[in-house]
Structures are given as C-alpha cells and as structure tokens.
Design a protein around this motif. Structure first.
Motif, mmCIF file in Angstrom:
data_model
loop_
_atom_site.group_PDB
_atom_site.id
_atom_site.type_symbol
_atom_site.label_atom_id
_atom_site.label_comp_id
_atom_site.label_asym_id
_atom_site.label_seq_id
_atom_site.Cartn_x
_atom_site.Cartn_y
_atom_site.Cartn_z
ATOM 1 N N UNK A 206 22.677 32.088 -29.985
ATOM 2 C CA UNK A 206 22.302 32.581 -31.315
ATOM 3 C C UNK A 206 22.188 34.097 -31.363
ATOM 4 N N UNK A 207 22.058 34.726 -30.211
ATOM 5 C CA UNK A 207 21.958 36.185 -30.104
ATOM 6 C C UNK A 207 20.849 36.735 -31.006
ATOM 7 N N UNK A 208 19.682 36.110 -30.909
ATOM 8 C CA UNK A 208 18.546 36.563 -31.708
ATOM 9 C C UNK A 208 17.353 36.941 -30.830
ATOM 10 N N UNK A 209 17.606 37.258 -29.592
ATOM 11 C CA UNK A 209 16.523 37.678 -28.714
ATOM 12 C C UNK A 209 15.808 38.903 -29.271
ATOM 13 N N UNK B 268 24.947 43.056 -26.211
ATOM 14 C CA UNK B 268 25.792 41.892 -25.927
ATOM 15 C C UNK B 268 24.993 40.589 -26.018
ATOM 16 N N UNK B 269 23.663 40.690 -26.002
ATOM 17 C CA UNK B 269 22.816 39.503 -26.004
ATOM 18 C C UNK B 269 22.068 39.274 -27.309
ATOM 19 N N UNK B 270 22.002 40.274 -28.162
ATOM 20 C CA UNK B 270 21.208 40.109 -29.376
ATOM 21 C C UNK B 270 21.696 41.034 -30.480
ATOM 22 N N UNK B 271 21.581 40.562 -31.698
ATOM 23 C CA UNK B 271 21.880 41.398 -32.858
ATOM 24 C C UNK B 271 20.620 42.068 -33.399
ATOM 25 N N UNK B 272 19.465 41.744 -32.803
ATOM 26 C CA UNK B 272 18.203 42.361 -33.185
ATOM 27 C C UNK B 272 18.044 43.663 -32.394
#
Length: 281
Positions: free
Chosen positions: A47-50, A68-72
C-alpha cells in the motif's frame, strides 16, 4: 588510514558536505544502501502508506530513498542545523532539529523508524539505550526499526565518551532491553572489511579511540577495477543478508531489523502469564 586534522568530524559543516557526496557516489555508500534496500524490501507494504521517521537524517538522502516504500512524506530529525539545511535543499519539509535521545515526537506515531550511523556518536554511557527506548516509544505496536551502526570487528575497543564501536551481541542486547523483538542482526561489509583490516594492521596505524571522521574520498564503482569489485561484493551481500535474511560473521558495519510487539503479541503474552499463574499453580 591515518586521521589528520583536516578530516571532518560529525557536526562540522565540512562533514555534511563530504557526507553528501560520499552517499551519492561512493561505492561503499551505494553498496550499503543496496543491502538496506533488500532488507526493507522483505517487509515492505504494497500500500506504500508507511509513516516513516529518520532518527539522524543527515543530508537527506535516506529521506529521498524512503520514497520507494511510502507516498507519505517521511519526517527527519537531526541534531545539526547544517544537516537539515541539506535536507531542505533536497525538497524535504518535514524536518525537526533535536537529539535522538529525547525525541520531540508523539508516542506510537510511526510504522517504521530508521537510524543510520547515529548510535555510535551518542554520549556514553547510556546514550544508545536512551535512543532505542525513544524509538520504541514512537513506534506503533507492530512497527519496525532499521538500524545501521559501526562494528568493532578488526578494531580495538573504544573508551571515548562520544564514540563507540559495537559487536552484534551488544546491539542485540540493547534492542532487547528496549523492548524490541529482533528479526535480524548481522555484520555487513564482510570481505571489504577484512581487506581493510589486513591493510591497516600491516601499516600499523596509531590507535584512534574517538570518532575517526570522514577520511574517505568519493570513489564511484566505475573509478577502477578494484573499486568495482568491492562494490560487487557488497551487492552480493545485499542478496545474502538482505534478500535471503542470512548473517555474516565479520564486517565493519552492523545492520539490524527489529519489531515492536503488537497488541496481539501483548495479549498473547498476558494470556500465557495468566495461565501459568492461575489457580492451582
């Protein structure tokens, strides 16, 4: 390699100027980031929401890499104003100036916390334990912590009040005492570290008890066949340590991945304790 007065040490302006270049082009920086990437890839959320916090964000390259791991947008903290200036120049806005031993952050706020090459510079005794306790506090239950620090392998023990070299066993003990569950803890930079140790012992350098500073000069992987080989060796470690989750017996750095027990873990532990101490026992 000997350390000279011109070698920049942490919290100096020249330190962050050199660090910025080393992180982006030096074979060691590229290789170590490849290992860290493979380790975090194993637990990455699709979900890339970390919600991510970098305790000791330096010049901001790790904040960019975490994209690369989150869009937040990640939050970065550093003690040095010069470091935060570099972060701001790279477009990072969620920045905090402060110390890792007393984080000005709400408890249970983050899914992932990272800290790279910060712990060894904290005041001793107790700075490392204080930082890890703070990181455990700001992680939400089930959240992950990624640590990179230096290693005592091939070096004498240090006795400085502002610099330390660790063993994997020390790191494991510190993480456990902070209430974190260890998923992986290993030495890294294995063969390049062995070669550097062998070279240093042949040259018989003066013992350096404190922070050696950034004596390295930027050497991209393509700068020579030898440097390219050293870089490829770290890429091999990225598969061994990162993708396969295996450990190495020696290395000039240590990487660890730990988890804060989740609510289900706490409930299970409480149930086990109640059973073992219930009536008739």
């Amino acid at each position: 390699m000997s350390v000279t007065e011109s070698t920049p040490h942490v919290f100096q302006s020249a330190y962050y100027a050199r660090l910025s270049e080393l992180e982006r082009v030096h074979w060691w920086g590229l290789g170590m980031r490849a290992i860290a990437t493979r380790m975090l890839d194993r637990i990455a959320s699709p979900e890339r929401r970390w919600r991510v916090f970098d305790a000791g964000c330096g010049t901001g390259l790790s904040l960019s890499w975490l994209g690369r791991y989150t869009t937040v947008s990640p939050v970065g903290l550093d003690y040095a104003a010069d470091a935060l200036t570099y972060c701001a120049r790279s477009g990072h806005a969620r920045l905090v100036q402060g110390t890792a031993t007393a984080l000005p952050i709400t408890s249970g706020r983050f899914d992932v916390v990272i800290s790279m090459d910060v712990m060894q510079h904290l005041p001793r005794p107790g700075g490392d334990a204080a930082m890890l306790a703070e990181i455990a506090r700001i992680l939400q239950p089930g959240g992950r912590f990624f640590l990179r620090t230096n290693s005592r392998c091939g070096y004498d023990a240090t006795h400085a009040d502002d610099y330390h070299r660790y063993t994997v066993d020390e790191v494991r003990t510190l993480l456990t005492n902070a209430g974190l569950e260890i998923e992986q803890a290993t030495y890294t930079n294995f063969i390049p570290g062995l070669l550097a140790t062998w070279r240093r012992r042949l040259s018989r350098p003066v013992h350096q008890d404190g922070d050696p500073g950034l004596y390295m000069v930027p050497r991209p992987p393509e700068s020579s066949p030898v440097v390219r080989l050293l870089y490829w060796l770290l890429l091999a470690e990225a598969t061994w340590v990162g993708r396969w989750g295996l450990s190495l017996p020696f290395g000039h750095s240590i990487m660890a991945l730990a988890r804060k027990p989740g609510e289900a873990d706490v409930a299970a532990s409480a149930g086990t304790t109640a059973t073992s101490t219930g009536p008739g026992r």
